[in-house]
Design a protein around this motif. Sequence first.
Motif, PDB file in Angstrom:
ATOM      1  N   HIS A 116       0.827  -1.210   0.000  1.00 40.60           N
ATOM      2  CA  HIS A 116       0.000   0.000   0.000  1.00 40.60           C
ATOM      3  C   HIS A 116       0.862   1.261   0.000  1.00 40.60           C
ATOM      4  O   HIS A 116       0.604   2.209  -0.754  1.00 40.60           O
TER       5      HIS A 116
ATOM      6  N   GLN B 211       2.161   1.852  -3.326  1.00 44.68           N
ATOM      7  CA  GLN B 211       1.074   2.249  -4.234  1.00 44.68           C
ATOM      8  C   GLN B 211       0.733   3.730  -4.070  1.00 44.68           C
ATOM      9  O   GLN B 211       0.424   4.408  -5.043  1.00 44.68           O
TER      10      GLN B 211
ATOM     11  N   ARG C 265       2.676   5.909  -3.717  1.00 40.44           N
ATOM     12  CA  ARG C 265       3.700   6.664  -4.462  1.00 40.44           C
ATOM     13  C   ARG C 265       3.591   6.408  -5.955  1.00 40.44           C
ATOM     14  O   ARG C 265       4.509   6.701  -6.717  1.00 40.44           O
ATOM     15  N   GLY C 266       2.506   5.753  -6.379  1.00 41.98           N
ATOM     16  CA  GLY C 266       2.241   5.618  -7.804  1.00 41.98           C
ATOM     17  C   GLY C 266       2.595   4.272  -8.404  1.00 41.98           C
ATOM     18  O   GLY C 266       2.373   4.038  -9.589  1.00 41.98           O
TER      19      GLY C 266
ATOM     20  N   HIS D 217      -6.490   8.347   5.123  1.00 41.69           N
ATOM     21  CA  HIS D 217      -6.335   7.021   4.504  1.00 41.69           C
ATOM     22  C   HIS D 217      -7.426   6.750   3.475  1.00 41.69           C
ATOM     23  O   HIS D 217      -7.177   6.101   2.461  1.00 41.69           O
TER      24      HIS D 217
ATOM     25  N   MET E  96      -6.627   8.357   0.241  1.00 40.44           N
ATOM     26  CA  MET E  96      -5.566   7.661  -0.481  1.00 40.44           C
ATOM     27  C   MET E  96      -6.007   6.259  -0.922  1.00 40.44           C
ATOM     28  O   MET E  96      -5.358   5.644  -1.756  1.00 40.44           O
ATOM     29  N   GLY E  97      -7.092   5.745  -0.315  1.00 39.68           N
ATOM     30  CA  GLY E  97      -7.622   4.453  -0.757  1.00 39.68           C
ATOM     31  C   GLY E  97      -7.148   3.242   0.018  1.00 39.68           C
ATOM     32  O   GLY E  97      -7.077   2.134  -0.530  1.00 39.68           O
ATOM     33  N   HIS E  98      -6.846   3.430   1.286  1.00 46.54           N
ATOM     34  CA  HIS E  98      -6.431   2.264   2.071  1.00 46.54           C
ATOM     35  C   HIS E  98      -7.581   1.263   2.169  1.00 46.54           C
ATOM     36  O   HIS E  98      -8.709   1.630   2.479  1.00 46.54           O
TER      37      HIS E  98
ATOM     38  N   ARG F 107      -8.501  -0.858   4.255  1.00 45.16           N
ATOM     39  CA  ARG F 107      -9.082  -1.208   5.554  1.00 45.16           C
ATOM     40  C   ARG F 107     -10.419  -0.491   5.813  1.00 45.16           C
ATOM     41  O   ARG F 107     -11.222  -0.940   6.602  1.00 45.16           O
TER      42      ARG F 107
ATOM     43  N   VAL G  47      -5.389   2.880  -5.739  1.00 51.24           N
ATOM     44  CA  VAL G  47      -4.475   3.712  -4.960  1.00 51.24           C
ATOM     45  C   VAL G  47      -3.421   4.369  -5.862  1.00 51.24           C
ATOM     46  O   VAL G  47      -3.194   5.581  -5.803  1.00 51.24           O
ATOM     47  N   HIS G  48      -2.790   3.561  -6.728  1.00 50.12           N
ATOM     48  CA  HIS G  48      -1.705   4.118  -7.537  1.00 50.12           C
ATOM     49  C   HIS G  48      -2.217   5.110  -8.583  1.00 50.12           C
ATOM     50  O   HIS G  48      -1.502   6.017  -8.991  1.00 50.12           O
TER      51      HIS G  48
ATOM     52  N   ALA H 139      -2.472   8.379  -6.866  1.00 45.80           N
ATOM     53  CA  ALA H 139      -1.139   8.972  -6.745  1.00 45.80           C
ATOM     54  C   ALA H 139      -0.716   9.597  -8.066  1.00 45.80           C
ATOM     55  O   ALA H 139      -0.141  10.678  -8.102  1.00 45.80           O
TER      56      ALA H 139
ATOM     57  N   LEU I  64       0.104  11.446   0.199  1.00 44.31           N
ATOM     58  CA  LEU I  64      -0.117  11.404   1.650  1.00 44.31           C
ATOM     59  C   LEU I  64       1.227  11.239   2.355  1.00 44.31           C
ATOM     60  O   LEU I  64       1.975  10.303   2.070  1.00 44.31           O
TER      61      LEU I  64
ATOM     62  N   PHE J  78       2.676  10.031   5.492  1.00 41.13           N
ATOM     63  CA  PHE J  78       2.132   9.135   6.513  1.00 41.13           C
ATOM     64  C   PHE J  78       2.514   9.563   7.928  1.00 41.13           C
ATOM     65  O   PHE J  78       3.623  10.055   8.169  1.00 41.13           O
TER      66      PHE J  78
END
Lengths: 402, 258
Positions: free
Chosen positions: A354, A357, A359-360, B47, B50-52, B54, B74-75, B78, B84, B86
């Motif tokens: 994750h 991800q 970071r692209g 989160h 960003m698409g976590h 969970r 997620v990617h 980005a 994000l 963290f």
Amino acid sequence: MSPVTQTRPAWTQELRENSLQKIQHQGWPTKKDEEWRRTLMSRLPWDHFQPAQPTPFIAGGTPDGDYSAIAKINDIDGLSFASLTEKVRLRWLEESDRPRWEKLLDRVEDRFFWEQLGDSEETLALDISQGAVLEKPILFHWNQLEKLHQRRSPRLQIQAHPGSIAEMVIKLDSRVGVFLNSVLNISVGEGSVFKLTLIQALSEESYWIDHSYAEQARGSSFHFTLINLGADTTKTKFVDSIKGDHAEFQAKGIYLCHGKQHKDMRLVQHHQAPESLSNALFKGAVRDRGRSVFQGLIEVDKEGHKTDAYLSNKNLVLNDGARADSLPQLKIDHNDLRCTHGSTTGMVDPEQVHYLQTRGLSDREAKVLISLGLFQEIIDSLPASLRLPIEGQVETLLRSDA
Amino acid sequence: MTVLRIENLKAEIEGKPILRGIDLEIKTGEIAALMGPNGSGKSTLAHILMGHPRYTVTEGGVFWNDVNLLELEVHERARLGLFLAFQYPVEIPGVTVGKFLKRALEVKLEAKGEKLNVSQYIKQLRSDIDFLEMDQNFINRYLNEGFSGGEKKRMEILQLLTLQPQIAVFDETDSGLDIDALRLVSKGINRMRGPDFGGLIITHYQRILNYVRPDVVHIMYKGKIVTSGREDLVQTLEEKGYDWVKARYGIEEVADVG
Ligand SMILES: Nc1ncnc2c1ncn2[C@@H]1O[C@H](COP(=O)(O)OP(=O)(O)O)[C@@H](O)[C@H]1O
Ligand SMILES: [Mg+2]
């Protein structure tokens, strides 16, 4: 420049006949053989491959910049050898080598090993002279270029004579499917430092069986690294016997299985003398329907007091359906020592994926990078000229479609 | 201009509701601060943006201009330009900072059909490392492995400077930092500031906001934005404390639920 003498002593013929005789009474390995429990003979189409003629010797040129000596063997040109220094010699076996091979034949009980010794009487012997200090590695490059479906049995004796310091790289390549049944018989002399990197990058229609045995004298330091990349199926065994006190054995391994590849590796750290040290670190990544088996054994005899031995095996299983078996084992005769082993097998940490991800990087890219990271410390320990190419090959294999 | 619009966002974790209707905008050219007591759902919001995997969104939506962000991987988020920083960066053993950043930059450029100029990348990286007063050795260290808390936070900012996102969320980037590290991290964020960059600074304290001065401030409590204002809201909060927020908005909350 032709340092390879062509005379062969009579005992090598005897050795061969004795091996062939053993075959008469012994079938192929089955699931009942402990070490073959996880690799079925049906994965090894021995009969589909034809025995090959021995390779003729031809003289070599000058080794290129990265190496101090280069031996090349392939199915088209035969054998060539070139060395910058008299301190590295390549020859056929001599009378003095006899006990080393007879002992091995007494000790090893395996049909493939006997087939190997029975296949021809040609054994190359490489000597690193006493006290020699080599700045660049020796390359032994075995390659199958174009002859299809051959069964080949390269056999090499390596002696790092006392007080020598040397690195050696053995590369096994092929452009076509080949059944390779190889044997190494290594001795690391008193006080010598020897680093051997064995790279298997055969075509994926190939099969590889290997029986390799090393003996270390007192105060010697031996580093062995197996880079197990190609082939359809591999079944290898590497046994290091520490015969002298204060010797050190460092073993490392990288293996990758994808598609339907199957790689079964046995490593034995056998301590037969006091106050010796061994340390093994084998790491693998399996995906698709690939399977790896790592059978590591630390064995310490009565004489091996104050042994310090460590064995670690780490596996990444990149998808459901792939499988990695880790079977570390200890066989110890007494208490006065320290032996530890550890093994971890699991999927890539989803939090790591994750993070990358975000970071692209795609899921796939992230897993490639994380897997490559697993191998990095081993790649960094390779001879300098191999680091980038091996890293590239590993990355390609992690990325490729099955 | 890029606008990240959060509309009536409700979300839960393992069946437990955390976000209870968030409305918020983050736009380029603007730095917003998001403050609130522990457990109010700030990291959850970060989160989810960003698409976590969970977290589960149960209602509402998030839009990147006209794009429904929640439908993207997620990617892909980005690569749109969302970042994000963290609160707890993850360690990736065996992957050097240099290799990781190069790969991250490559995929970003590949998405635009461009190729990385490697020597220019290295030059820029070295200068950014100097800018953040980090050791050049960081290039060869494994990502976040064995980094101190402060080093990890600076690494997040180095990634920010390298990837040049349009919109970045900083999840307690200031927590656990000494004054020097706080100054450097703030310097990094301020360098990004401009018409093409928008930020959401999630924090518990006023401290970082003295260095990175917000254009707008939101206060979150129990999964809702309870009030928004200008920089002076930070001052009020600092003087009166979160108890003031709880007293003032907690009651409404109970009434809400009841
Ligand atoms: N992994 C998790 N499992 C269960 N509950 C969680 C988890 N992570 C956060 N929470 C809960 O969600 C709520 C909001 O947490 P978080 O978003 O981390 O708040 P903040 O960042 O504002 O401190 C808290 O009540 C917390 O206990
Ligand atoms: Mg938080």
